[in-house]
Design a protein around this motif. Structure first.
Motif, PDB file in Angstrom:
ATOM      1  N   LEU A  99       7.377 -15.247 -28.470  1.00  0.00           N
ATOM      2  CA  LEU A  99       6.684 -14.602 -29.585  1.00  0.00           C
ATOM      3  C   LEU A  99       5.238 -15.080 -29.681  1.00  0.00           C
ATOM      4  O   LEU A  99       4.312 -14.278 -29.858  1.00  0.00           O
ATOM      5  N   GLY A 100       5.032 -16.392 -29.556  1.00  0.00           N
ATOM      6  CA  GLY A 100       3.676 -16.927 -29.618  1.00  0.00           C
ATOM      7  C   GLY A 100       2.798 -16.407 -28.496  1.00  0.00           C
ATOM      8  O   GLY A 100       1.643 -16.014 -28.725  1.00  0.00           O
ATOM      9  N   VAL A 101       3.342 -16.381 -27.272  1.00  0.00           N
ATOM     10  CA  VAL A 101       2.582 -15.889 -26.124  1.00  0.00           C
ATOM     11  C   VAL A 101       2.290 -14.403 -26.275  1.00  0.00           C
ATOM     12  O   VAL A 101       1.200 -13.932 -25.939  1.00  0.00           O
ATOM     13  N   TYR A 102       3.259 -13.658 -26.813  1.00  0.00           N
ATOM     14  CA  TYR A 102       3.063 -12.226 -27.019  1.00  0.00           C
ATOM     15  C   TYR A 102       1.905 -11.961 -27.984  1.00  0.00           C
ATOM     16  O   TYR A 102       1.039 -11.114 -27.728  1.00  0.00           O
ATOM     17  N   LEU A 103       1.874 -12.695 -29.093  1.00  0.00           N
ATOM     18  CA  LEU A 103       0.799 -12.513 -30.069  1.00  0.00           C
ATOM     19  C   LEU A 103      -0.552 -12.932 -29.478  1.00  0.00           C
ATOM     20  O   LEU A 103      -1.568 -12.267 -29.685  1.00  0.00           O
ATOM     21  N   SER A 111      -1.149  -8.131 -23.080  1.00  0.00           N
ATOM     22  CA  SER A 111       0.264  -7.843 -23.284  1.00  0.00           C
ATOM     23  C   SER A 111       0.647  -6.562 -22.546  1.00  0.00           C
ATOM     24  O   SER A 111      -0.069  -5.561 -22.593  1.00  0.00           O
ATOM     25  N   GLY A 112       1.772  -6.584 -21.862  1.00  0.00           N
ATOM     26  CA  GLY A 112       2.227  -5.431 -21.105  1.00  0.00           C
ATOM     27  C   GLY A 112       1.597  -5.297 -19.742  1.00  0.00           C
ATOM     28  O   GLY A 112       1.801  -4.289 -19.062  1.00  0.00           O
ATOM     29  N   SER A 193       6.641  -7.387 -20.962  1.00  0.00           N
ATOM     30  CA  SER A 193       6.712  -6.275 -20.023  1.00  0.00           C
ATOM     31  C   SER A 193       6.236  -4.983 -20.688  1.00  0.00           C
ATOM     32  O   SER A 193       6.365  -4.803 -21.905  1.00  0.00           O
ATOM     33  N   GLY A 194       5.692  -4.105 -19.859  1.00  0.00           N
ATOM     34  CA  GLY A 194       5.260  -2.794 -20.319  1.00  0.00           C
ATOM     35  C   GLY A 194       5.586  -1.753 -19.279  1.00  0.00           C
ATOM     36  O   GLY A 194       6.260  -2.026 -18.282  1.00  0.00           O
ATOM     37  N   THR A 195       5.111  -0.553 -19.489  1.00  0.00           N
ATOM     38  CA  THR A 195       5.386   0.530 -18.546  1.00  0.00           C
ATOM     39  C   THR A 195       4.770   0.266 -17.182  1.00  0.00           C
ATOM     40  O   THR A 195       5.268   0.750 -16.167  1.00  0.00           O
ATOM     41  N   SER A 196       3.698  -0.528 -17.140  1.00  0.00           N
ATOM     42  CA  SER A 196       3.037  -0.814 -15.866  1.00  0.00           C
ATOM     43  C   SER A 196       3.520  -2.097 -15.217  1.00  0.00           C
ATOM     44  O   SER A 196       3.128  -2.400 -14.093  1.00  0.00           O
ATOM     45  N   ALA A 197       4.343  -2.863 -15.903  1.00  0.00           N
ATOM     46  CA  ALA A 197       4.816  -4.143 -15.364  1.00  0.00           C
ATOM     47  C   ALA A 197       6.170  -4.478 -15.972  1.00  0.00           C
ATOM     48  O   ALA A 197       6.249  -4.908 -17.123  1.00  0.00           O
TER      49      ALA A 197
END
Length: 243
Positions: A99-103, A111-112, A193-197
């Motif tokens: 969560l911390g890394v995501y923010l 992100s993503g 993760s996202g649509t590109s990764a």
């Protein structure tokens, strides 16, 4: 046996040729593996995981091995604080770290992206590299390095011709562990993760929720083989440190 039993069930399923999960398989085939390697989405996730694990492990080696050497050989003000910072990813629950890394990466616009996942995985596997390298450094005799310096070698020569050759098995083991930890990591990857990764563990986790495909058994079997081979290689390096 309780922990091993699911693996013993999944592996035979991977060698079936049914459109549904079937144990034991009615017929034996490599069809599920062919379906996995022929699926572009699965292969993209696989190569993403390999790339992320490879790059993050190499960065962790470049940072972690010198850090371990510095902590073991040099006088550093605030050594305990430095060690705490390096070990901090081990002290924080994975979900909190994710969560911390995501923010943090979200504010940086990473992100993503594959770059964001690599940075997060590097921070995640770095403590394992430092711990493994530190244990290898404890087995080295610092007096040998001092003797070589007395004979006229500078610090870079000592590092290149004395320390690194002796640490080579430890460095390889550190890389193997870091690679496996990154390749199998799912919590951090799920947040980032996202649509590109999309990494392979995230793809597997998603597939379990949306479909129960027997291809998952083939993927799990391949991951088991890779993990077992890496652990066997690490064990052999420990048994033969001079090679």
């Amino acid at each position: 046996m309780f922990l091993l039993l699911p693996t013993l069930i999944v592996i035979p399923i991977a060698f079936g040729d049914s459109a549904e999960v079937q144990f034991p398989p009615a017929t034996w085939s490599l069809g599920l593996f062919r379906r996995f390697f022929a699926d572009e989405i699965w292969m993209t996730s696989l190569w993403t995981s390999i790339e992320v694990a490879l790059v993050s492990s190499l960065i962790a080696l470049i940072v972690g091995v010198p850090a371990a050497f510095g902590l073991a050989r040099a006088w550093i003000r605030g050594r305990s604080a430095v060690q705490l910072i390096l070990m901090s990813p081990l002290l924080v629950p994975s979900i909190v770290l994710a969560l911390g890394v995501y923010l943090y990466l979200g504010r940086a616009g990473l992100s993503g992206t594959k770059t964001g996942i690599i940075l997060a995985h590097t921070a995640y596997v770095l403590p394992f590299v430092v711990v493994t390298a530190s244990s290898g450094l404890k087995a080295l005799d610092a007096r040998i390095e001092l003797a070589v310096q007395v004979l006229g070698a500078n610090r870079s020569q000592v590092l290149r011709y004395v320390v690194i050759p002796q640490l080579r098995p430890t460095i390889l083991v550190s890389f193997l562990f870091a690679f496996l930890m990154s390749f199998d990591e799912v919590v951090l990857s799920w947040f980032l993760s996202g649509t590109s990764a999309t990494t392979l563990p995230v793809k597997m986790f998603t597939a379990i929720h949306w479909e129960v495909s027997p291809v998952l058994a083939a993927v799990a079997t391949l991951l088991t083989i890779v993990s077992a081979a890496a652990c066997l290689g690490a064990a052999l390096l420990h048994r033969n440190p001079t090679h």
